[in-house]
Each structure stands twice: as structure tokens, then as C-alpha cells.
Design a protein around this motif. Structure first.
Motif, mmCIF file in Angstrom:
data_model
loop_
_atom_site.group_PDB
_atom_site.id
_atom_site.type_symbol
_atom_site.label_atom_id
_atom_site.label_comp_id
_atom_site.label_asym_id
_atom_site.label_seq_id
_atom_site.Cartn_x
_atom_site.Cartn_y
_atom_site.Cartn_z
ATOM 1 N N VAL A 3 14.358 -4.266 9.571
ATOM 2 C CA VAL A 3 13.083 -4.065 8.850
ATOM 3 C C VAL A 3 12.196 -4.622 10.129
ATOM 4 O O VAL A 3 12.149 -5.504 10.815
ATOM 5 N N VAL A 4 11.316 -3.852 10.376
ATOM 6 C CA VAL A 4 10.253 -3.795 11.453
ATOM 7 C C VAL A 4 8.809 -3.840 10.882
ATOM 8 O O VAL A 4 8.459 -3.467 9.775
ATOM 9 N N ASN A 5 7.614 -4.231 11.575
ATOM 10 C CA ASN A 5 6.358 -4.250 11.078
ATOM 11 C C ASN A 5 5.735 -2.866 11.836
ATOM 12 O O ASN A 5 6.044 -2.634 13.035
ATOM 13 N N CYS A 6 5.026 -2.490 10.866
ATOM 14 C CA CYS A 6 4.332 -1.003 11.478
ATOM 15 C C CYS A 6 3.482 -1.532 12.447
ATOM 16 O O CYS A 6 2.532 -2.557 12.290
ATOM 17 N N PRO A 7 3.398 -0.746 13.696
ATOM 18 C CA PRO A 7 2.449 -1.426 14.809
ATOM 19 C C PRO A 7 0.948 -1.357 14.375
ATOM 20 O O PRO A 7 0.151 -1.800 15.234
ATOM 21 N N THR A 8 0.728 -0.385 13.684
ATOM 22 C CA THR A 8 -0.779 0.086 12.980
ATOM 23 C C THR A 8 -1.367 -1.223 12.062
ATOM 24 O O THR A 8 -2.183 -1.730 12.244
ATOM 25 N N CYS A 9 -0.662 -1.300 11.025
ATOM 26 C CA CYS A 9 -0.963 -2.154 9.805
ATOM 27 C C CYS A 9 -0.241 -3.305 9.602
ATOM 28 O O CYS A 9 -0.503 -4.205 8.806
ATOM 29 N N SER A 10 1.000 -3.517 10.424
ATOM 30 C CA SER A 10 1.817 -4.634 10.180
ATOM 31 C C SER A 10 2.468 -4.509 8.817
ATOM 32 O O SER A 10 3.131 -5.432 8.613
ATOM 33 N N ALA A 11 2.518 -3.716 8.280
ATOM 34 C CA ALA A 11 3.440 -3.649 6.761
ATOM 35 C C ALA A 11 4.860 -3.341 7.289
ATOM 36 O O ALA A 11 5.223 -3.024 8.446
ATOM 37 N N LYS A 12 5.859 -4.152 6.519
ATOM 38 C CA LYS A 12 7.124 -4.033 6.521
ATOM 39 C C LYS A 12 7.643 -2.695 6.591
ATOM 40 O O LYS A 12 7.255 -1.997 5.551
#
Length: 60
Positions: A3-12
């Protein structure tokens, strides 16, 4: 599963093949990031090779 953070909005975001937008969470976040690149909001710091070459020539 990764699981990573979205680079734009930080959503999982699950890093799986079924997520066609990875590492982004959506097409919208992917387009926002592309727009930022197009507007040159991202920069990569680097030494000025022209100044470095001039310094090397004057030392010889």
C-alpha cells in the motif's frame, strides 16, 4: 499486498495490477500530476555544467 500513498492527494492506494492508475488513486490525480509537470512546477536541482566547465578551463 503493498500500500502506497497517492502522490497527489495522499490517499492509500493498493499497488496491484488491477489498479491501472497506480501509484495514483484515480485518473483525476494522475491528470493533476501531469498538469503540474506541464506547467514546470517540478524542478530537479543540478549544478550548472557551463559554470563548472568555465572554472575547470581557467585552472589549466
Amino acid at each position: 499486498m503493498t500500500v502506497v500513498n497517492c502522490p497527489t492527494c495522499s490517499a492509500k492506494v493498493e499497488w496491484t495490477e488491477k489498479n491501472k492508475f497506480r501509484p495514483f488513486c484515480s485518473e483525476r490525480c494522475k491528470q493533476i500530476d501531469l498538469g503540474a509537470w506541464a506547467e514546470e512546477k517540478y524542478t530537479i536541482p543540478a549544478a550548472n555544467p557551463i559554470d563548472d566547465a568555465l572554472d575547470d578551463d581557467s585552472a589549466a
